[in-house]
Design a protein around this motif. Structure first.
Motif, PDB file in Angstrom:
ATOM      1  N   GLY A   1     -29.369  -7.509  61.997  1.00  0.00           N
ATOM      2  CA  GLY A   1     -28.736  -7.307  60.704  1.00  0.00           C
ATOM      3  C   GLY A   1     -27.308  -7.822  60.695  1.00  0.00           C
ATOM      4  O   GLY A   1     -26.814  -8.334  61.706  1.00  0.00           O
ATOM      5  N   PRO A   2     -26.619  -7.687  59.558  1.00  0.00           N
ATOM      6  CA  PRO A   2     -25.225  -8.145  59.473  1.00  0.00           C
ATOM      7  C   PRO A   2     -24.303  -7.238  60.288  1.00  0.00           C
ATOM      8  O   PRO A   2     -24.661  -6.101  60.601  1.00  0.00           O
ATOM      9  N   PRO A   3     -23.121  -7.719  60.645  1.00  0.00           N
ATOM     10  CA  PRO A   3     -22.168  -6.873  61.373  1.00  0.00           C
ATOM     11  C   PRO A   3     -21.840  -5.614  60.581  1.00  0.00           C
ATOM     12  O   PRO A   3     -21.777  -5.642  59.342  1.00  0.00           O
ATOM     13  N   LEU A   4     -21.654  -4.518  61.279  1.00  0.00           N
ATOM     14  CA  LEU A   4     -21.297  -3.274  60.617  1.00  0.00           C
ATOM     15  C   LEU A   4     -19.835  -3.316  60.183  1.00  0.00           C
ATOM     16  O   LEU A   4     -18.974  -3.771  60.940  1.00  0.00           O
ATOM     17  N   ASN A   5     -19.571  -2.853  58.976  1.00  0.00           N
ATOM     18  CA  ASN A   5     -18.195  -2.747  58.514  1.00  0.00           C
ATOM     19  C   ASN A   5     -17.618  -1.407  58.965  1.00  0.00           C
ATOM     20  O   ASN A   5     -18.209  -0.688  59.766  1.00  0.00           O
ATOM     21  N   GLY A   6     -16.419  -1.079  58.446  1.00  0.00           N
ATOM     22  CA  GLY A   6     -15.785   0.164  58.850  1.00  0.00           C
ATOM     23  C   GLY A   6     -16.632   1.380  58.566  1.00  0.00           C
ATOM     24  O   GLY A   6     -16.722   2.302  59.379  1.00  0.00           O
ATOM     25  N   ARG A   7     -17.277   1.397  57.404  1.00  0.00           N
ATOM     26  CA  ARG A   7     -18.142   2.525  57.057  1.00  0.00           C
ATOM     27  C   ARG A   7     -19.303   2.636  58.028  1.00  0.00           C
ATOM     28  O   ARG A   7     -19.661   3.735  58.475  1.00  0.00           O
ATOM     29  N   GLY A   8     -19.916   1.489  58.355  1.00  0.00           N
ATOM     30  CA  GLY A   8     -21.043   1.506  59.270  1.00  0.00           C
ATOM     31  C   GLY A   8     -20.669   2.016  60.648  1.00  0.00           C
ATOM     32  O   GLY A   8     -21.397   2.798  61.261  1.00  0.00           O
ATOM     33  N   VAL A   9     -19.491   1.587  61.154  1.00  0.00           N
ATOM     34  CA  VAL A   9     -19.034   2.031  62.466  1.00  0.00           C
ATOM     35  C   VAL A   9     -18.703   3.522  62.434  1.00  0.00           C
ATOM     36  O   VAL A   9     -19.061   4.278  63.344  1.00  0.00           O
ATOM     37  N   PHE A  10     -18.040   3.970  61.375  1.00  0.00           N
ATOM     38  CA  PHE A  10     -17.687   5.384  61.232  1.00  0.00           C
ATOM     39  C   PHE A  10     -18.945   6.240  61.247  1.00  0.00           C
ATOM     40  O   PHE A  10     -19.029   7.257  61.947  1.00  0.00           O
ATOM     41  N   ASP A  11     -19.964   5.831  60.480  1.00  0.00           N
ATOM     42  CA  ASP A  11     -21.209   6.589  60.427  1.00  0.00           C
ATOM     43  C   ASP A  11     -21.950   6.537  61.762  1.00  0.00           C
ATOM     44  O   ASP A  11     -22.575   7.520  62.175  1.00  0.00           O
ATOM     45  N   ALA A  12     -21.914   5.385  62.439  1.00  0.00           N
ATOM     46  CA  ALA A  12     -22.572   5.273  63.738  1.00  0.00           C
ATOM     47  C   ALA A  12     -21.942   6.223  64.748  1.00  0.00           C
ATOM     48  O   ALA A  12     -22.638   6.870  65.543  1.00  0.00           O
ATOM     49  N   ILE A  13     -20.605   6.329  64.713  1.00  0.00           N
ATOM     50  CA  ILE A  13     -19.920   7.248  65.615  1.00  0.00           C
ATOM     51  C   ILE A  13     -20.303   8.690  65.295  1.00  0.00           C
ATOM     52  O   ILE A  13     -20.540   9.509  66.203  1.00  0.00           O
ATOM     53  N   ALA A  14     -20.376   9.022  64.007  1.00  0.00           N
ATOM     54  CA  ALA A  14     -20.774  10.377  63.626  1.00  0.00           C
ATOM     55  C   ALA A  14     -22.166  10.710  64.170  1.00  0.00           C
ATOM     56  O   ALA A  14     -22.405  11.824  64.654  1.00  0.00           O
ATOM     57  N   GLU A  15     -23.092   9.749  64.099  1.00  0.00           N
ATOM     58  CA  GLU A  15     -24.438   9.979  64.618  1.00  0.00           C
ATOM     59  C   GLU A  15     -24.423  10.144  66.139  1.00  0.00           C
ATOM     60  O   GLU A  15     -25.118  11.005  66.691  1.00  0.00           O
ATOM     61  N   LEU A  16     -23.638   9.329  66.823  1.00  0.00           N
ATOM     62  CA  LEU A  16     -23.571   9.438  68.275  1.00  0.00           C
ATOM     63  C   LEU A  16     -22.978  10.773  68.711  1.00  0.00           C
ATOM     64  O   LEU A  16     -23.414  11.369  69.704  1.00  0.00           O
ATOM     65  N   LEU A  17     -21.986  11.269  67.979  1.00  0.00           N
ATOM     66  CA  LEU A  17     -21.343  12.527  68.346  1.00  0.00           C
ATOM     67  C   LEU A  17     -22.285  13.716  68.230  1.00  0.00           C
ATOM     68  O   LEU A  17     -22.016  14.785  68.804  1.00  0.00           O
ATOM     69  N   ARG A  18     -23.386  13.554  67.501  1.00  0.00           N
ATOM     70  CA  ARG A  18     -24.373  14.623  67.378  1.00  0.00           C
ATOM     71  C   ARG A  18     -25.215  14.765  68.644  1.00  0.00           C
ATOM     72  O   ARG A  18     -25.958  15.733  68.788  1.00  0.00           O
ATOM     73  N   ARG A  19     -25.120  13.794  69.546  1.00  0.00           N
ATOM     74  CA  ARG A  19     -25.970  13.736  70.722  1.00  0.00           C
ATOM     75  C   ARG A  19     -25.234  14.218  71.977  1.00  0.00           C
ATOM     76  O   ARG A  19     -24.005  14.230  72.011  1.00  0.00           O
ATOM     77  N   PRO A  20     -25.971  14.565  73.044  1.00  0.00           N
ATOM     78  CA  PRO A  20     -25.311  14.772  74.339  1.00  0.00           C
ATOM     79  C   PRO A  20     -24.842  13.424  74.863  1.00  0.00           C
ATOM     80  O   PRO A  20     -25.600  12.447  74.870  1.00  0.00           O
ATOM     81  N   LEU A  21     -23.587  13.344  75.267  1.00  0.00           N
ATOM     82  CA  LEU A  21     -22.994  12.082  75.690  1.00  0.00           C
ATOM     83  C   LEU A  21     -22.224  12.270  76.987  1.00  0.00           C
ATOM     84  O   LEU A  21     -21.641  13.336  77.224  1.00  0.00           O
ATOM     85  N   PRO A  22     -22.158  11.230  77.826  1.00  0.00           N
ATOM     86  CA  PRO A  22     -21.269  11.299  78.983  1.00  0.00           C
ATOM     87  C   PRO A  22     -19.835  11.551  78.524  1.00  0.00           C
ATOM     88  O   PRO A  22     -19.415  11.022  77.489  1.00  0.00           O
ATOM     89  N   PRO A  23     -19.074  12.365  79.228  1.00  0.00           N
ATOM     90  CA  PRO A  23     -17.709  12.696  78.790  1.00  0.00           C
ATOM     91  C   PRO A  23     -16.844  11.475  78.513  1.00  0.00           C
ATOM     92  O   PRO A  23     -16.085  11.455  77.545  1.00  0.00           O
ATOM     93  N   GLU A  24     -16.957  10.434  79.363  1.00  0.00           N
ATOM     94  CA  GLU A  24     -16.111   9.264  79.170  1.00  0.00           C
ATOM     95  C   GLU A  24     -16.476   8.501  77.893  1.00  0.00           C
ATOM     96  O   GLU A  24     -15.614   7.907  77.255  1.00  0.00           O
TER      97      GLU A  24
ATOM     98  N   TYR B   1     -12.020  20.918  69.911  1.00  0.00           N
ATOM     99  CA  TYR B   1     -12.346  19.556  69.462  1.00  0.00           C
ATOM    100  C   TYR B   1     -13.836  19.243  69.596  1.00  0.00           C
ATOM    101  O   TYR B   1     -14.231  18.090  69.633  1.00  0.00           O
ATOM    102  N   ARG B   2     -14.651  20.281  69.634  1.00  0.00           N
ATOM    103  CA  ARG B   2     -16.096  20.086  69.608  1.00  0.00           C
ATOM    104  C   ARG B   2     -16.526  19.615  68.221  1.00  0.00           C
ATOM    105  O   ARG B   2     -15.984  20.045  67.219  1.00  0.00           O
ATOM    106  N   TYR B   3     -17.535  18.742  68.187  1.00  0.00           N
ATOM    107  CA  TYR B   3     -18.056  18.259  66.910  1.00  0.00           C
ATOM    108  C   TYR B   3     -18.655  19.417  66.117  1.00  0.00           C
ATOM    109  O   TYR B   3     -19.472  20.186  66.641  1.00  0.00           O
ATOM    110  N   LEU B   4     -18.252  19.564  64.848  1.00  0.00           N
ATOM    111  CA  LEU B   4     -18.765  20.624  63.990  1.00  0.00           C
ATOM    112  C   LEU B   4     -19.732  20.113  62.928  1.00  0.00           C
ATOM    113  O   LEU B   4     -20.764  20.734  62.677  1.00  0.00           O
ATOM    114  N   GLY B   5     -19.405  19.008  62.268  1.00  0.00           N
ATOM    115  CA  GLY B   5     -20.272  18.532  61.199  1.00  0.00           C
ATOM    116  C   GLY B   5     -19.604  17.439  60.390  1.00  0.00           C
ATOM    117  O   GLY B   5     -18.597  16.843  60.804  1.00  0.00           O
ATOM    118  N   THR B   6     -20.162  17.180  59.209  1.00  0.00           N
ATOM    119  CA  THR B   6     -19.661  16.121  58.339  1.00  0.00           C
ATOM    120  C   THR B   6     -19.547  16.616  56.905  1.00  0.00           C
ATOM    121  O   THR B   6     -20.177  17.599  56.509  1.00  0.00           O
TER     122      THR B   6
END
Length: 358
Positions: A239-262, A313-318
């Protein structure tokens, strides 16, 4: 609906003082580098912006080019320089016209660093690909239905939902009534068999997570690349490159998951690097919890925020809210103040099978 104790709203100066409480004084060289980096971030890329990936849960009328912030690069660089060198700083109100007090681009950089440091200290055990991510969320209901989404959400009426996603992204599950339904990932097709959108949960997300860089600038570039998250267009091409909105939303989705601390830390440091992202000192999630938030007003009318616990600073929601009236395609008008999305993540953990909560 649960009630929570009211907390007095924070302001930018209080937040900056708290965030800088145990941070060493910045050197002159580091301050100069910060100013240079901020100026670079506020220089728009030469390529035109595009919409987010096609399968994203976007509502009609949210497409289009994001409006640039109406603020001089020199003023923002100066604000960040003051915040970094003095510790308490002048947190200027540099948001879009719809943003009120409590919005600061300078404070977003400090919030990102503080949240990153907390994330780096969090415990983590890498999940196996065949395990499942259990999430319990509360979300506001539509005032009408999805066909009249522009009326917004009824924030006084929320519902609870539980979902399971296989770590490798190959299946998802949720209860429909008393029955647990498990769905495998793949393409959705129309009545003619033509591919339309990709069915969640998507690609092998653990592979994606493991492959993401943890240097913030490199991470931002990776998230803008549509191949990173593995979501092709229906014809199979990236698909086309993600704009600022796309990156912001992608980060929000990733933060909902278990992630390595780094990686979680890198995501927090990346958010302020998205042009236009600011800090809001007091936002409320669907569970009534108050938090600090990263915010961005997209397309000039819809402000999306990622809410974090103000202490851990734990993720709470959107939360997404219209900051001005906006006419949508096909009729209807989103009125200023309408809440378009309101969520709260109550639980998130790794389990061994769909339907399990522990």
């Amino acid at each position: 609906m649960s009630t929570t104790e009211e907390r007095p709203p924070m302001n930018d100066l209080d937040l900056l003082k708290d965030l800088r409480r145990d941070t060493p004084k910045i050197t002159a060289a580091a301050a100069d580098a910060a100013r240079d980096r901020l100026r670079a971030e506020w220089t728009p890329p030469p390529a035109p912006e595009h919409r987010a990936r096609p399968e994203h849960r976007a509502r009609p009328g949210r497409r289009g080019r994001a409006t640039r912030r109406l603020v001089s690069r020199a003023a923002v660089a100066g604000a960040l320089g003051i915040a970094l060198t003095a510790g308490i700083g002048i947190a200027q109100n540099v948001g879009d016209p719809g943003d009120g007090p409590g919005t600061s681009v300078a404070a977003a950089a400090v919030l990102g660093e503080r949240a990153a440091r907390a994330a780096e200290e969090a415990p983590y055990t890498a999940p196996r690909p065949d395990q499942w991510i259990y999430v319990k969320e509360r979300a506001a209901d539509f005032k009408g239905d999805m066909n009249t989404w522009w009326h917004g959400m009824d924030t006084g009426k929320t519902n609870m939902a539980e979902s399971w996603e296989r770590v490798d992204g190959q299946a998802s599950a949720m209860y429909v009534g008393d029955e647990l339904e498990v769905h495998t990932a793949g393409w959705r097709t129309d009545e003619t068999g033509k591919r339309t959108t990709y069915k969640d949960p998507g690609p092998d997300m653990q592979r994606v997570v493991d492959g993401l860089p943890t240097e913030p600038d490199a991470l931002l570039r990776a998230l803008r690349d549509p191949a990173t998250l593995g979501y092709p267009d229906p014809d199979g091409t990236p698909g086309p490159p993600l704009n600022g909105r796309g990156v912001f939303d992608a980060i929000a989705e990733l933060l909902r998951r278990p992630l390595p601390p780094e990686l979680r830390a890198a995501l927090y440091r990346t958010l302020p690097r998205i042009p236009g992202v600011s800090m809001r000192a007091d936002e409320t999630d669907a569970a009534g919890r108050h938090g600090v938030a990263f915010a961005h007003t997209f397309d000039g009318w819809a402000r999306q925020v990622i809410i974090l616990d103000p202490d851990t600073y734990r993720y709470l929601g959107t939360r997404s809210q219209a900051v001005r009236d906006h006419a949508v395609d096909g009729g209807g008008t989103v009125r200023k103040g309408a809440v378009l999305e309101l969520t709260a993540q109550l639980e998130m953990r790794v389990v061994d099978k769909p339907g399990a909560r522990r």
